[in-house]
Design an enzyme around this catalytic site. Sequence first.
Site, PDB file in Angstrom:
ATOM      1  NE  ARG A 152     -22.042 111.554 -50.011  1.00 21.70           N
ATOM      2  CZ  ARG A 152     -20.736 111.411 -50.190  1.00 21.70           C
ATOM      3  NH1 ARG A 152     -19.930 111.398 -49.150  1.00 21.70           N
ATOM      4  NH2 ARG A 152     -20.224 111.292 -51.387  1.00 21.70           N
ATOM      5  NE  ARG A 154     -11.669 107.249 -49.762  1.00 30.84           N
ATOM      6  CZ  ARG A 154     -10.859 108.119 -50.347  1.00 30.84           C
ATOM      7  NH1 ARG A 154      -9.701 108.426 -49.760  1.00 30.84           N
ATOM      8  NH2 ARG A 154     -11.165 108.672 -51.501  1.00 30.84           N
TER       9      ARG A 154
END
Length: 320
Positions: A88, A147
């Site tokens: 990211r 998550r």
Amino acid sequence: MKCEWTTFKTLGELPLGRSSHSTVVIGRKAYIFGGENIPRVPISNIIHCLDMDTCTWSELTTTGDVPAPRNAHTATAVGHVMYVFGGRTGINMGEGSFNELYAFDTSNNVWTLLKPSGVAPTPRSFHAMTVIGNRLFVFGGCGEEGRLNDLHSYDIEANTWQKEPINKDIDGRGGAGLIAIGNDVFVVAGFAGREMSDVHKYDTVSKTWSKLTTDKALPPRSVFGITSVSTFIIVWFGEVDPSDKGHLGAGGFSKDGYVMDVSCKTGWELIKCTGETPEERGWMHIAPGNLNGKDGVFVFGGNNINNERLNDSHFLSIKL
């Protein structure tokens, strides 16, 4: 098991200290890609290469579909190719995350953006990847939805993604270890709102999950190095206390290594080794390789207890 640490005294321009980068060893060279020096800010898309014979660093000139700068991605080596998935550019979970799969051919320094068919993993960061033969396996990480605990495989020859069965008993997590032994893939520890110590096995032939029960547990940790030798899983370093800054700053780190034989239920044992053990750290990978005829793992950088990004290089030889 006999283990010995060796510290490299390198030549050339050192890469900037970093964490959340990827490290692979192909042949006699180590390759460093991505990462951060400032929390959650990718450094660059330059590949740094360490010639392990001459101990000399260089920056590679690359062509092709060069990826955007990123951190919290993962990489693994298959033959002379480094595969890079995800990562990211943003600060928040899911922000600026990728699900692209790139292949970097170290024989000609060319990047290729692969365009697989099938069901690809959603964009994510701080996931884990391993390889069995010509299949890559990607587990978990941090996505837009939080998550994750999913598992995907990528067939290199068929250029196809496949979604594997999910084990709902595994808490979604980032910073887990993922390693293959034979036809089995093992998920080890990670961060699921707290540091974990559990181990789960996925049989890639029967496509079934099971949880390992052992006499001695691994001290909980995440963002650590992991490798395998024969029937042994080896982990080293990692964050062992959650940071009060939500992983933006350093928690407590380990400099210890642990080993477990998956063929028995004894569990994890602390590894004793010779040489000078590197300082405590986490948020880095260890990459299997060979130095001076000895098999082991290479480690570069990481984050230390003072929240400093490191740029040192070490090799751990491992002999059963």
